[in-house]
Write a protein that holds these residues in place. Structure first.
Motif, PDB file in Angstrom:
ATOM      1  N   HIS A  62       0.808  -1.213   0.000  1.00 28.80           N
ATOM      2  CA  HIS A  62       0.000   0.000   0.000  1.00 28.80           C
ATOM      3  C   HIS A  62       0.846   1.270   0.000  1.00 28.80           C
ATOM      4  CE1 HIS A  62       0.766  -0.423   4.402  1.00 28.80           C
ATOM      5  NE2 HIS A  62       0.869   0.887   4.331  1.00 28.80           N
ATOM      6  N   GLU A  63       2.166   1.106   0.109  1.00 26.27           N
ATOM      7  CA  GLU A  63       3.009   2.291   0.272  1.00 26.27           C
ATOM      8  C   GLU A  63       4.185   2.239  -0.675  1.00 26.27           C
ATOM      9  OE1 GLU A  63       3.355   3.933   4.325  1.00 26.27           O
ATOM     10  OE2 GLU A  63       5.521   3.749   4.051  1.00 26.27           O
ATOM     11  N   ASP A  64       4.523   3.394  -1.248  1.00 31.08           N
ATOM     12  CA  ASP A  64       5.681   3.486  -2.126  1.00 31.08           C
ATOM     13  C   ASP A  64       6.955   3.451  -1.285  1.00 31.08           C
ATOM     14  OD1 ASP A  64       6.934   3.587  -4.555  1.00 31.08           O
ATOM     15  OD2 ASP A  64       5.915   5.403  -5.234  1.00 31.08           O
ATOM     16  N   THR A  65       8.070   3.161  -1.923  1.00 27.50           N
ATOM     17  CA  THR A  65       9.340   3.029  -1.225  1.00 27.50           C
ATOM     18  C   THR A  65      10.351   4.033  -1.763  1.00 27.50           C
ATOM     19  OG1 THR A  65       9.890   1.259  -2.786  1.00 27.50           O
ATOM     20  CG2 THR A  65       9.074   0.599  -0.620  1.00 27.50           C
ATOM     21  N   ILE A  66      11.449   4.174  -1.038  1.00 26.72           N
ATOM     22  CA  ILE A  66      12.532   5.070  -1.435  1.00 26.72           C
ATOM     23  C   ILE A  66      13.594   4.209  -2.106  1.00 26.72           C
ATOM     24  CG2 ILE A  66      14.257   6.705  -0.581  1.00 26.72           C
ATOM     25  CD1 ILE A  66      12.291   7.266   1.759  1.00 26.72           C
ATOM     26  N   GLU A  67      13.868   4.478  -3.359  1.00 22.84           N
ATOM     27  CA  GLU A  67      14.609   3.560  -4.215  1.00 22.84           C
ATOM     28  C   GLU A  67      15.996   3.225  -3.685  1.00 22.84           C
ATOM     29  OE1 GLU A  67      15.581   3.056  -8.991  1.00 22.84           O
ATOM     30  OE2 GLU A  67      14.814   4.948  -8.201  1.00 22.84           O
ATOM     31  N   PHE A  68      16.765   4.229  -3.263  1.00 24.20           N
ATOM     32  CA  PHE A  68      18.139   3.938  -2.872  1.00 24.20           C
ATOM     33  C   PHE A  68      18.190   3.055  -1.630  1.00 24.20           C
ATOM     34  CE2 PHE A  68      17.466   7.524  -0.009  1.00 24.20           C
ATOM     35  CZ  PHE A  68      18.232   7.204   1.097  1.00 24.20           C
ATOM     36  N   ARG A  69      17.160   3.152  -0.766  1.00 22.55           N
ATOM     37  CA  ARG A  69      17.124   2.295   0.418  1.00 22.55           C
ATOM     38  C   ARG A  69      16.872   0.842   0.033  1.00 22.55           C
ATOM     39  NH1 ARG A  69      13.152   4.447   4.863  1.00 22.55           N
ATOM     40  NH2 ARG A  69      13.925   2.519   5.831  1.00 22.55           N
ATOM     41  N   GLU A  70      16.042   0.595  -0.984  1.00 29.56           N
ATOM     42  CA  GLU A  70      15.802  -0.764  -1.473  1.00 29.56           C
ATOM     43  C   GLU A  70      17.103  -1.418  -1.922  1.00 29.56           C
ATOM     44  OE1 GLU A  70      11.420  -0.280  -3.586  1.00 29.56           O
ATOM     45  OE2 GLU A  70      13.229  -0.031  -4.763  1.00 29.56           O
ATOM     46  N   VAL A  71      17.867  -0.696  -2.732  1.00 27.88           N
ATOM     47  CA  VAL A  71      19.087  -1.249  -3.324  1.00 27.88           C
ATOM     48  C   VAL A  71      20.145  -1.482  -2.256  1.00 27.88           C
ATOM     49  CG1 VAL A  71      20.943  -0.829  -4.982  1.00 27.88           C
ATOM     50  CG2 VAL A  71      18.585  -0.189  -5.560  1.00 27.88           C
ATOM     51  N   ILE A  72      20.299  -0.516  -1.338  1.00 27.33           N
ATOM     52  CA  ILE A  72      21.293  -0.656  -0.280  1.00 27.33           C
ATOM     53  C   ILE A  72      21.001  -1.892   0.566  1.00 27.33           C
ATOM     54  CG2 ILE A  72      22.080   0.345   1.906  1.00 27.33           C
ATOM     55  CD1 ILE A  72      21.920   3.081   0.575  1.00 27.33           C
ATOM     56  N   PHE A  73      19.740  -2.060   0.951  1.00 25.08           N
ATOM     57  CA  PHE A  73      19.410  -3.189   1.820  1.00 25.08           C
ATOM     58  C   PHE A  73      19.486  -4.513   1.064  1.00 25.08           C
ATOM     59  CE2 PHE A  73      16.429  -5.651   4.630  1.00 25.08           C
ATOM     60  CZ  PHE A  73      17.276  -5.667   5.724  1.00 25.08           C
ATOM     61  N   LYS A  74      19.171  -4.493  -0.233  1.00 25.80           N
ATOM     62  CA  LYS A  74      19.319  -5.719  -1.033  1.00 25.80           C
ATOM     63  C   LYS A  74      20.783  -6.149  -1.057  1.00 25.80           C
ATOM     64  CE  LYS A  74      20.013  -5.697  -5.314  1.00 25.80           C
ATOM     65  NZ  LYS A  74      21.175  -5.786  -6.244  1.00 25.80           N
ATOM     66  N   ASP A  75      21.698  -5.217  -1.283  1.00 23.88           N
ATOM     67  CA  ASP A  75      23.128  -5.534  -1.298  1.00 23.88           C
ATOM     68  C   ASP A  75      23.598  -6.029   0.068  1.00 23.88           C
ATOM     69  OD1 ASP A  75      23.209  -4.774  -3.950  1.00 23.88           O
ATOM     70  OD2 ASP A  75      23.982  -2.766  -3.535  1.00 23.88           O
ATOM     71  N   TYR A  76      23.056  -5.422   1.111  1.00 21.13           N
ATOM     72  CA  TYR A  76      23.388  -5.840   2.477  1.00 21.13           C
ATOM     73  C   TYR A  76      22.957  -7.292   2.706  1.00 21.13           C
ATOM     74  CZ  TYR A  76      22.697  -6.141   7.566  1.00 21.13           C
ATOM     75  OH  TYR A  76      22.696  -6.537   8.874  1.00 21.13           O
ATOM     76  N   LEU A  77      21.708  -7.612   2.355  1.00 21.78           N
ATOM     77  CA  LEU A  77      21.218  -8.976   2.539  1.00 21.78           C
ATOM     78  C   LEU A  77      22.038  -9.990   1.754  1.00 21.78           C
ATOM     79  CD1 LEU A  77      17.353  -8.403   2.293  1.00 21.78           C
ATOM     80  CD2 LEU A  77      18.655  -8.898   4.359  1.00 21.78           C
ATOM     81  N   LYS A  78      22.414  -9.608   0.555  1.00 27.12           N
ATOM     82  CA  LYS A  78      23.164 -10.514  -0.315  1.00 27.12           C
ATOM     83  C   LYS A  78      24.500 -10.905   0.306  1.00 27.12           C
ATOM     84  CE  LYS A  78      23.921 -11.045  -5.280  1.00 27.12           C
ATOM     85  NZ  LYS A  78      23.788 -10.342  -6.593  1.00 27.12           N
ATOM     86  N   THR A  79      25.114  -9.981   1.023  1.00 29.81           N
ATOM     87  CA  THR A  79      26.409 -10.249   1.636  1.00 29.81           C
ATOM     88  C   THR A  79      26.277 -10.974   2.963  1.00 29.81           C
ATOM     89  OG1 THR A  79      27.382  -8.301   0.583  1.00 29.81           O
ATOM     90  CG2 THR A  79      28.545  -9.206   2.484  1.00 29.81           C
ATOM     91  N   VAL A  80      25.369 -10.513   3.826  1.00 28.05           N
ATOM     92  CA  VAL A  80      25.318 -11.083   5.175  1.00 28.05           C
ATOM     93  C   VAL A  80      24.635 -12.442   5.198  1.00 28.05           C
ATOM     94  CG1 VAL A  80      25.349  -8.772   6.183  1.00 28.05           C
ATOM     95  CG2 VAL A  80      23.153  -9.923   5.867  1.00 28.05           C
ATOM     96  N   GLY A  81      23.684 -12.695   4.290  1.00 29.27           N
ATOM     97  CA  GLY A  81      23.067 -14.011   4.178  1.00 29.27           C
ATOM     98  C   GLY A  81      21.998 -14.325   5.207  1.00 29.27           C
ATOM     99  N   PHE A  82      21.467 -13.307   5.885  1.00 30.19           N
ATOM    100  CA  PHE A  82      20.406 -13.554   6.853  1.00 30.19           C
ATOM    101  C   PHE A  82      19.533 -12.310   6.978  1.00 30.19           C
ATOM    102  CE2 PHE A  82      23.781 -11.640   9.415  1.00 30.19           C
ATOM    103  CZ  PHE A  82      23.083 -10.711  10.180  1.00 30.19           C
ATOM    104  N   ASN A  83      18.340 -12.524   7.539  1.00 28.30           N
ATOM    105  CA  ASN A  83      17.423 -11.434   7.835  1.00 28.30           C
ATOM    106  C   ASN A  83      16.981 -11.591   9.279  1.00 28.30           C
ATOM    107  OD1 ASN A  83      15.543  -9.404   7.902  1.00 28.30           O
ATOM    108  ND2 ASN A  83      14.506 -10.012   6.032  1.00 28.30           N
ATOM    109  N   ALA A  84      17.123 -10.527  10.071  1.00 27.40           N
ATOM    110  CA  ALA A  84      16.858 -10.618  11.506  1.00 27.40           C
ATOM    111  C   ALA A  84      15.678  -9.764  11.950  1.00 27.40           C
ATOM    112  CB  ALA A  84      18.104 -10.210  12.291  1.00 27.40           C
ATOM    113  N   GLU A  85      15.005  -9.089  11.009  1.00 26.92           N
ATOM    114  CA  GLU A  85      13.869  -8.236  11.358  1.00 26.92           C
ATOM    115  C   GLU A  85      12.703  -8.565  10.431  1.00 26.92           C
ATOM    116  OE1 GLU A  85      12.792  -3.516  12.110  1.00 26.92           O
ATOM    117  OE2 GLU A  85      14.702  -4.072  11.213  1.00 26.92           O
TER     118      GLU A  85
END
Length: 412
Positions: A121-144
């Motif tokens: 229901h809500e739009d997102t801020i593009e640069f935050r999507e990409v930053i967090f995607k790269d973060y997830l790709k490296t760390v290999g887990f999601n904790a939230e």
């Protein structure tokens, strides 16, 4: 049909969970972070702020790799252990206002996100999507977990009630005086019934975590495209969510603060505003609106009530009637020159659970020039906008409950 499955969570040991669990990193002040990092070696903040060990600020790929290292150290030291079989997790929060939230932590499908079974229901801020995607790709887990909501369901509610008769795996109270409890659901019949009930739901809705879910979806696309043996069953096809019934959801507004008046004087700005709004100067008395299409404004030390002139603003669909959209279409865009809410640095957001004086303070300290407040969105309004295929402007809702990071972890 919602594809929601149990998973093998990585979790703190029972004796460490209260020490590990943390709010999201950004919610702490610098002093609060320093205190927790200094005094609590088990805090999840040590994982997400790995530079503390070296007394150095570290960012980008280097930080992501160190996050991964700190996480693996917590596993090696048996602070974290992994369940041996897939489970659902019943999570209850009793907040200091005596509200109780009951939900299920589970793995939810990236394909459901893609196919609009999981509705946004809500739009997102593009640069935050990409930053967090790269973060997830490296760390290999999601904790939230992403917070999802579903129509109240008697079968799931009864299972939750039954499971909660047993002793909880976790029970801890935070310094915010919120009590958190978690039960593990490993009974095969109960797992099957929960899965079947979710499969009968045509849609579930993202309540909070649009950036986290979008980043997980981007990660899924990346890994799917680079995996020649992709089957659809790999862990990256799912992301961790906390699913609660609609009746448990609590929605607050986000107030907007703007750094400048787009080159206008105060008088010129008020004249432009008068074209679309009835304006009343309320002076020093804090004003909070109590109905849709009414807004509060704070400018140069004074509060104002501003009421939309409805004859000047046609409402043709569900999004048009959203107060955050009205604010954007009538003030932020045409008067203040803010055209791209996803990437605009001149706008800030203050969640409406805080007193309206918080908006005043942000402006009085010189960081912003003008602020706007509004009433919260209703669950019905949120669902209608999602069902109609629209997206709210970013930060249109501040939704509770808020979970702690590090209580359940999903690896991919």
């Amino acid at each position: 049909m919602a594809h929601i499955i149990p998973f093998k969570a990585v979790r703190p040991t029972r004796d460490k969970v209260s020490l590990v669990a943390a709010r999201s990193y950004q919610s702490y002040t610098l002093e609060q972070r320093e205190s927790r990092l200094r005094d609590n070696p088990f805090s999840f903040l040590h994982i997400v702020n790995p530079g503390y060990k070296f007394d150095k600020q570290i960012s980008g790929e280097a930080r992501y790799n160190l996050v991964r290292n700190r996480y693996l150290e917590f596993k090696e030291d048996a602070i974290f252990v992994q369940d041996q079989q897939p489970c659902y997790y019943i999570y209850q929060i009793k907040d200091r206002d005596q509200q109780v939230f009951n939900g299920i932590v589970a793995a939810t499908s990236a394909e459901d996100y893609e196919n609009d079974v999981i509705k946004k229901h809500e739009d997102t801020i593009e640069f935050r999507e990409v930053i967090f995607k790269d973060y997830l790709k490296t760390v290999g887990f999601n904790a939230e977990p992403v917070l999802l909501t579903y129509p109240d369901n008697a079968v799931i509610a009864e299972i939750i009630k039954e499971v909660q008769k047993a002793r909880s795996e976790y029970e801890f109270t935070t310094t915010y005086r919120d009590t958190h409890l978690l039960w593990k659901v490993d009974d095969a019949d109960q797992i099957k019934k929960i899965s079947q009930e979710f499969q009968q739901m045509e849609t579930v809705y993202i309540a909070d975590g649009h950036h986290r879910s979008s980043s997980s979806y981007l990660l899924y696309k990346d890994l799917k495209e680079t995996n020649p043996t992709h089957t659809g069953q790999e862990p990256y096809n799912f992301f961790m969510s906390y699913l609660i019934p609609e009746s448990d959801l609590r929605i607050h507004e986000f107030n907007r603060v703007i750094t400048d008046l787009n080159g206008l004087t105060k008088e010129e700005f008020l004249i432009h505003l008068d074209m679309m709004y009835r304006i009343e100067n309320r002076g020093q008395v804090p004003y909070h609106p109590n109905k849709k299409h009414h807004f509060s404004m704070y400018l140069d030390g004074d509060f104002y009530s501003i009421y939309l002139r409805k004859a000047s603003y046609p409402i043709e669909n569900s999004l048009d009637g959203l107060d955050a959209q009205i604010l954007f279409k009538t003030i932020l865009g045409p008067i203040l020159g803010i055209q791209d809410l996803r990437n605009e640095s001149r706008i800030g957001y203050i969640n409406g659970k805080k007193d309206i004086v918080s908006m005043k303070s942000a402006i009085d300290n010189g960081n912003y020039r003008v602020g706007f407040g509004m009433v919260p969105v209703s669950i019905e309004e949120m669902k209608t906008i999602a069902d109609d295929g629209f997206k709210m402007p970013p930060k249109s809702t501040f939704i509770e409950p808020k979970l702690r990071c590090g209580v359940t972890i999903y690896e991919f």
